[in-house]
Scaffold this active site. Structure first.
Site, mmCIF file in Angstrom:
data_model
loop_
_atom_site.group_PDB
_atom_site.id
_atom_site.type_symbol
_atom_site.label_atom_id
_atom_site.label_comp_id
_atom_site.label_asym_id
_atom_site.label_seq_id
_atom_site.Cartn_x
_atom_site.Cartn_y
_atom_site.Cartn_z
ATOM 1 N N SER A 139 0.867 -1.187 0.000
ATOM 2 C CA SER A 139 0.000 0.000 0.000
ATOM 3 C C SER A 139 0.897 1.228 0.000
ATOM 4 O O SER A 139 2.086 1.137 0.376
ATOM 5 C CB SER A 139 -0.849 -0.003 1.277
ATOM 6 O OG SER A 139 -1.493 1.239 1.474
ATOM 7 N N TYR A 152 -2.359 -1.272 10.420
ATOM 8 C CA TYR A 152 -2.306 -1.364 8.949
ATOM 9 C C TYR A 152 -0.964 -0.858 8.427
ATOM 10 O O TYR A 152 -0.318 -1.502 7.601
ATOM 11 C CB TYR A 152 -3.470 -0.552 8.359
ATOM 12 C CG TYR A 152 -3.652 -0.715 6.871
ATOM 13 C CD1 TYR A 152 -4.405 -1.777 6.351
ATOM 14 C CD2 TYR A 152 -3.098 0.188 5.963
ATOM 15 C CE1 TYR A 152 -4.586 -1.932 4.979
ATOM 16 C CE2 TYR A 152 -3.270 0.043 4.597
ATOM 17 C CZ TYR A 152 -4.021 -1.015 4.109
ATOM 18 O OH TYR A 152 -4.193 -1.161 2.750
HETATM 19 P P1 NAD Z 1 -11.582 -6.008 -0.275
HETATM 20 O O1 NAD Z 1 -12.206 -5.966 1.077
HETATM 21 O O2 NAD Z 1 -12.441 -5.804 -1.491
HETATM 22 O O3 NAD Z 1 -10.775 -7.369 -0.477
HETATM 23 C C1 NAD Z 1 -10.104 -8.020 0.555
HETATM 24 C C2 NAD Z 1 -10.050 -9.476 0.212
HETATM 25 O O4 NAD Z 1 -9.393 -10.169 1.282
HETATM 26 C C3 NAD Z 1 -11.442 -10.086 0.064
HETATM 27 O O5 NAD Z 1 -11.442 -11.021 -0.996
HETATM 28 C C4 NAD Z 1 -11.652 -10.780 1.409
HETATM 29 O O6 NAD Z 1 -12.543 -11.875 1.315
HETATM 30 C C5 NAD Z 1 -10.236 -11.230 1.684
HETATM 31 N N1 NAD Z 1 -9.987 -11.550 3.082
HETATM 32 C C6 NAD Z 1 -10.220 -10.791 4.182
HETATM 33 N N2 NAD Z 1 -9.914 -11.478 5.294
HETATM 34 C C7 NAD Z 1 -9.450 -12.684 4.887
HETATM 35 C C8 NAD Z 1 -8.991 -13.843 5.562
HETATM 36 N N3 NAD Z 1 -8.948 -13.920 6.905
HETATM 37 N N4 NAD Z 1 -8.624 -14.909 4.821
HETATM 38 C C9 NAD Z 1 -8.688 -14.898 3.461
HETATM 39 N N5 NAD Z 1 -9.124 -13.818 2.772
HETATM 40 C C10 NAD Z 1 -9.500 -12.741 3.480
HETATM 41 O O7 NAD Z 1 -10.417 -4.926 -0.218
HETATM 42 P P2 NAD Z 1 -9.391 -4.419 -1.336
HETATM 43 O O8 NAD Z 1 -9.513 -2.948 -1.334
HETATM 44 O O9 NAD Z 1 -9.537 -5.169 -2.604
HETATM 45 O O10 NAD Z 1 -7.990 -4.799 -0.639
HETATM 46 C C11 NAD Z 1 -7.135 -5.835 -1.111
HETATM 47 C C12 NAD Z 1 -5.704 -5.550 -0.683
HETATM 48 O O11 NAD Z 1 -5.279 -4.310 -1.247
HETATM 49 C C13 NAD Z 1 -5.520 -5.416 0.834
HETATM 50 O O12 NAD Z 1 -4.303 -6.002 1.224
HETATM 51 C C14 NAD Z 1 -5.474 -3.910 1.024
HETATM 52 O O13 NAD Z 1 -4.760 -3.547 2.167
HETATM 53 C C15 NAD Z 1 -4.765 -3.478 -0.246
HETATM 54 N N6 NAD Z 1 -4.970 -2.075 -0.613
HETATM 55 C C16 NAD Z 1 -6.215 -1.583 -0.908
HETATM 56 C C17 NAD Z 1 -6.357 -0.232 -1.254
HETATM 57 C C18 NAD Z 1 -7.703 0.374 -1.641
HETATM 58 O O14 NAD Z 1 -7.797 1.602 -1.779
HETATM 59 N N7 NAD Z 1 -8.758 -0.390 -1.850
HETATM 60 C C19 NAD Z 1 -5.231 0.593 -1.270
HETATM 61 C C20 NAD Z 1 -3.979 0.051 -0.955
HETATM 62 C C21 NAD Z 1 -3.855 -1.291 -0.622
#
Ligand code: NAD
Length: 257
Positions: A139, A152
């Site tokens: 991130s 985080y």
């Molecule tokens: P999201 O909530 O749409 O996806 C998260 C995924 O992780 C989902 O598929 C969920 O089912 C899964 N998950 C959660 N807990 C779990 C567990 N215990 N075991 C297995 N799977 C699990 O969120 P996202 O925005 O797609 O985030 C995905 C990644 O990207 C994360 O690591 C997040 O920190 C990172 N990220 C997101 C953003 C953003 O703006 N959306 C920015 C930077 C980094």
């Protein structure tokens, strides 16, 4: 670019960035293992639909990334793991003095420790196959901080550190490990927050996006899951084989500020 014959395991991939990355890898020809902690008919339908759309093998394997044994079992059940994308992640926002211990533990387990366990299980398979790509979804918070996101930010900085160590331990092998550092990404989770925020601040959709959500993102545009998937596909390409142990920001200039 073809990833035909390679198998990609993407943790946390039944929604958002993980799903977007999995789709781009499948589009590039990779067989895919989707994962989350649920085991619903929709999860399996997602895999079947993706398989039909891209003509590759797609399986869904349930494994809870907060549990070390299940992280390792995911890789074992996947059989092949040429490409590992550590994406599963959760968030919780609160000041340090009020931050619940169980939330700290869960974020460190899912966002950081799971990547250690899956990497440990995947490396022997990559070594046996003579090729491997590890892509950790960190991130902008792996490189910078914000208040109220202690767990985080600590976990994502940890992911960047783990990425460097993995790269050094595999530097003389045909294996690379890098971290993608997204800024704000338009996932369904984020999209769903827009109407409420518009109502709360009596703002237009454009103003909510630019002035509330993308306050720190100079481009004033979200990154998309397709762009993140494209970055992951690039990291799997031959052109990227000397790129290892580094971070690629996909953040509209956030970390340039
Ligand atoms: P999201 O909530 O749409 O996806 C998260 C995924 O992780 C989902 O598929 C969920 O089912 C899964 N998950 C959660 N807990 C779990 C567990 N215990 N075991 C297995 N799977 C699990 O969120 P996202 O925005 O797609 O985030 C995905 C990644 O990207 C994360 O690591 C997040 O920190 C990172 N990220 C997101 C953003 C953003 O703006 N959306 C920015 C930077 C980094």
């Amino acid at each position: 670019m073809t990833l035909k014959g390679k198998t990609a395991v993407v943790t946390g991939s039944n929604s958002g960035i993980g799903l977007g990355v999995a789709r781009e890898l499948a589009k590039a020809g990779a067989d895919v293992v989707l994962n989350s902690f649920t085991d619903t008919a929709e999860d399996h339908k997602l895999a079947a639909d993706m398989s039909a759309e891209f003509g590759v093998t797609v399986r869904y394997i349930k494994a809870d990334m907060s549990k070390p044994d299940e992280c390792r079992a995911l890789i074992e059940q996947a059989e092949s793991c040429d490409i590992l994308v550590n994406n599963a992640g959760i968030q919780f926002v609160k000041g340090i003095d009020e931050f619940p211990t169980e939330k700290w533990d869960a974020i460190i387990a899912i966002n950081l420790s799971s990547a250690f366990h899956t990497t440990a299980a995947a490396l022997p398979k990559m070594r046996a196959a003579g090729w491997g790509r590890i892509v950790n979804i960190a991130s902008a918070h792996g490189l910078t901080a914000s208040p109220f996101k202690s767990a985080y930010v600590a976990a994502k900085h940890g992911v960047v550190g783990l990425t460097k160590v993995t790269a050094l331990e595999t530097a003389q092998e045909p294996i690379t490990c890098n971290a993608i550092c997204p800024g704000y990404v338009l996932t369904p989770l984020v999209e769903a927050q827009i109407p409420d925020t518009m109502e709360k601040y009596n703002m237009s959709r454009e103003d909510v996006i630019k002035n509330v959500m993308l306050e720190r993102q100079p481009s004033k545009e979200f990154a998309t899951v397709e762009e993140l998937g494209g970055t992951a596909v690039f990291l799997c390409s031959d052109a990227a084989k000397q790129i290892t142990g580094t971070t690629i920001s996909v953040d509209g200039g956030w970390t340039a500020l």
